[in-house]
Design an enzyme around this catalytic site. Structure first.
Site, PDB file in Angstrom:
ATOM      1  N   GLY A 288       0.838  -1.190   0.000  1.00 26.52           N
ATOM      2  CA  GLY A 288       0.000   0.000   0.000  1.00 26.52           C
ATOM      3  C   GLY A 288       0.881   1.251   0.000  1.00 26.52           C
ATOM      4  O   GLY A 288       1.530   1.546  -0.994  1.00 26.52           O
TER       5      GLY A 288
ATOM      6  N   SER B 248       6.641  -4.229  -1.996  1.00 28.86           N
ATOM      7  CA  SER B 248       6.197  -2.887  -2.344  1.00 28.86           C
ATOM      8  C   SER B 248       6.305  -1.993  -1.102  1.00 28.86           C
ATOM      9  O   SER B 248       7.375  -1.900  -0.513  1.00 28.86           O
ATOM     10  CB  SER B 248       4.780  -2.950  -2.933  1.00 28.86           C
ATOM     11  OG  SER B 248       4.441  -1.742  -3.555  1.00 28.86           O
ATOM     12  N   TRP B 249       5.211  -1.311  -0.695  1.00 23.38           N
ATOM     13  CA  TRP B 249       5.271  -0.572   0.573  1.00 23.38           C
ATOM     14  C   TRP B 249       5.644  -1.507   1.715  1.00 23.38           C
ATOM     15  O   TRP B 249       6.297  -1.095   2.674  1.00 23.38           O
ATOM     16  CB  TRP B 249       3.935   0.112   0.863  1.00 23.38           C
ATOM     17  CG  TRP B 249       3.757   0.417   2.322  1.00 23.38           C
ATOM     18  CD1 TRP B 249       2.972  -0.252   3.222  1.00 23.38           C
ATOM     19  CD2 TRP B 249       4.409   1.457   3.086  1.00 23.38           C
ATOM     20  NE1 TRP B 249       3.086   0.296   4.489  1.00 23.38           N
ATOM     21  CE2 TRP B 249       3.967   1.347   4.420  1.00 23.38           C
ATOM     22  CE3 TRP B 249       5.332   2.453   2.752  1.00 23.38           C
ATOM     23  CZ2 TRP B 249       4.396   2.202   5.434  1.00 23.38           C
ATOM     24  CZ3 TRP B 249       5.768   3.318   3.765  1.00 23.38           C
ATOM     25  CH2 TRP B 249       5.306   3.179   5.085  1.00 23.38           C
TER      26      TRP B 249
ATOM     27  N   ASP C 152       9.148  -4.039 -13.661  1.00 19.63           N
ATOM     28  CA  ASP C 152       8.311  -3.413 -12.641  1.00 19.63           C
ATOM     29  C   ASP C 152       8.230  -1.918 -12.930  1.00 19.63           C
ATOM     30  O   ASP C 152       9.215  -1.188 -12.800  1.00 19.63           O
ATOM     31  CB  ASP C 152       8.928  -3.660 -11.254  1.00 19.63           C
ATOM     32  CG  ASP C 152       8.028  -3.220 -10.105  1.00 19.63           C
ATOM     33  OD1 ASP C 152       7.145  -2.368 -10.324  1.00 19.63           O
ATOM     34  OD2 ASP C 152       8.237  -3.720  -8.994  1.00 19.63           O
TER      35      ASP C 152
ATOM     36  N   HIS D 193       5.386  -5.862 -11.265  1.00 17.56           N
ATOM     37  CA  HIS D 193       5.418  -5.535  -9.832  1.00 17.56           C
ATOM     38  C   HIS D 193       4.702  -6.545  -8.947  1.00 17.56           C
ATOM     39  O   HIS D 193       5.057  -6.710  -7.781  1.00 17.56           O
ATOM     40  CB  HIS D 193       4.775  -4.161  -9.636  1.00 17.56           C
ATOM     41  CG  HIS D 193       4.800  -3.675  -8.223  1.00 17.56           C
ATOM     42  ND1 HIS D 193       5.975  -3.372  -7.548  1.00 17.56           N
ATOM     43  CD2 HIS D 193       3.787  -3.438  -7.327  1.00 17.56           C
ATOM     44  CE1 HIS D 193       5.686  -2.967  -6.315  1.00 17.56           C
ATOM     45  NE2 HIS D 193       4.368  -3.001  -6.157  1.00 17.56           N
TER      46      HIS D 193
END
Length: 334
Positions: A51, A122-123, A283, A311
């Site tokens: 996120g 990711s986050w 990505d 990604h």
């Protein structure tokens, strides 16, 4: 079942149900959803979702051998099944990176975990690194995917007219269409912030959908076809989009609540912690440059570039590397 789904079923561990679910009070009126599955006496691993604001899903349990691992999933502040929700107007001033790092420590202490494997994409890679650099003595190892270091160039590349628009111009136009024409040459993150938090609820919802769908549609090397949603699924999707966009944008407007390039500058604190970095070559959301720079700054890491992935964590090559990475930590001393 699609060929990709069949391949993923062969790569991931079988679906399992949690043996324990709870809401943990962490102060400031925040309750965090926590679930545990797998082996209650196993090696603890914590899944740090993306996120910010993404929340967890049942399929995320499947990256870990359930006979070996005590699998801990949790929803970060304001999202998923944690309360209050950003979709309901939760106070975003109570959600930031230092608080999320502190929440991870509260979860570890609450669950009587001495040291754990930290897994994030990711986050989730951002927060995992921030946590490991703050509490290196509590981390056995790191498995990270789709590296996001939350630097200004990364935000500009993807959310402003910095580069990603040249790869997905059709999707970028759709994302940008919700913005006032006069503001499309400016800072999209700032403009979305105003729309997402303004008094015009329908406009906020439209902005949330544009923001969220830009990310979801550009996360795979091959853009998936949109499946039609039922009315119930559409309502859930709209609520998720409000949560996701408001929290994510809140972090980005505030530079991730970190100093610029903090995670690279503090990478020396990871000395002695082994890690596996899994990065899709194509990505677009989090370009491979960040994974490469993290690997250079962290000699104890191994970098695996998936040649046929973007990604998303559920692309076949990336999923295979992630499972191989968690399998590789099964014999480590916790």
């Amino acid at each position: 079942m699609s060929t990709r789904a069949q391949q993923l079923d062969e790569i991931l561990y079988p679906a399992i149900e949690p043996y324990r679910i709870e809401l943990l009070e962490v102060g400031e009126g925040q309750q965090l959803y926590i679930e545990q599955s797998g082996n209650p006496q196993g090696r603890p691993v914590v899944f740090v979702h993306g996120g910010p604001g993404g929340g967890t899903s049942p399929w995320q349990r499947r990256y870990f051998d359930p006979e070996v691992y005590r699998i801990i999933l949790f929803d970060q502040r304001g999202c998923g099944q944690s309360t209050p929700s950003a979709a309901d107007g939760a106070d975003l001033s109570l959600i930031d990176t230092p608080r999320l790092v502190a929440d991870l420590e509260r979860i570890r202490e609450h669950l009587d975990v001495v040291r754990w494997l930290v897994f994030g994409g990711s986050w989730g890679s951002t927060l995992s690194l921030a946590y490991a650099e703050a509490h290196p003595d509590r981390v056995v190892g790191l498995v990270l995917r789709g590296i996001f270091l939350l630097r200004r160039w990364e935000l500009d590349w993807y959310y402003n007219r910095g580069g990603a628009q040249n790869i997905f111009p059709d999707l970028f136009d759709r994302y940008e269409s919700v913005l006032p024409v006069a503001e499309r040459d400016g800072d999209h993150i700032a403009t979305f912030h105003r729309l997402l938090n303004g008094q015009d609820a329908p406009l906020a919802q439209d902005a949330a959908l544009a923001w969220t769908e830009w990310e979801s549609h550009t996360s795979h090397l091959l853009v998936p076809d949109d499946a039609p949603l039922s009315s119930a699924e559409l309502a859930e999707h709209r609520r998720f989009a409000l949560t996701f966009a408001r929290i994510e944008n809140h972090f980005f407007v505030n530079g991730g609540f970190m100093r610029e390039n903090q995670l690279i500058e503090d990478a020396g604190k990871l000395a002695g912690i082994p890690g596996v970095i899994v990065q899709g070559r194509y990505d677009v959301v989090c370009p491979a440059r960040s994974a490469w720079e993290l690997h250079q700054a962290w000699p104890d890491s191994q970098l695996l570039i998936t040649p046929d992935a973007g990604h998303a964590s559920n692309e076949v090559g990336t999923a295979r590397s992630l499972v191989e990475a968690t399998d590789g930590f099964r014999e480590f001393s916790f």
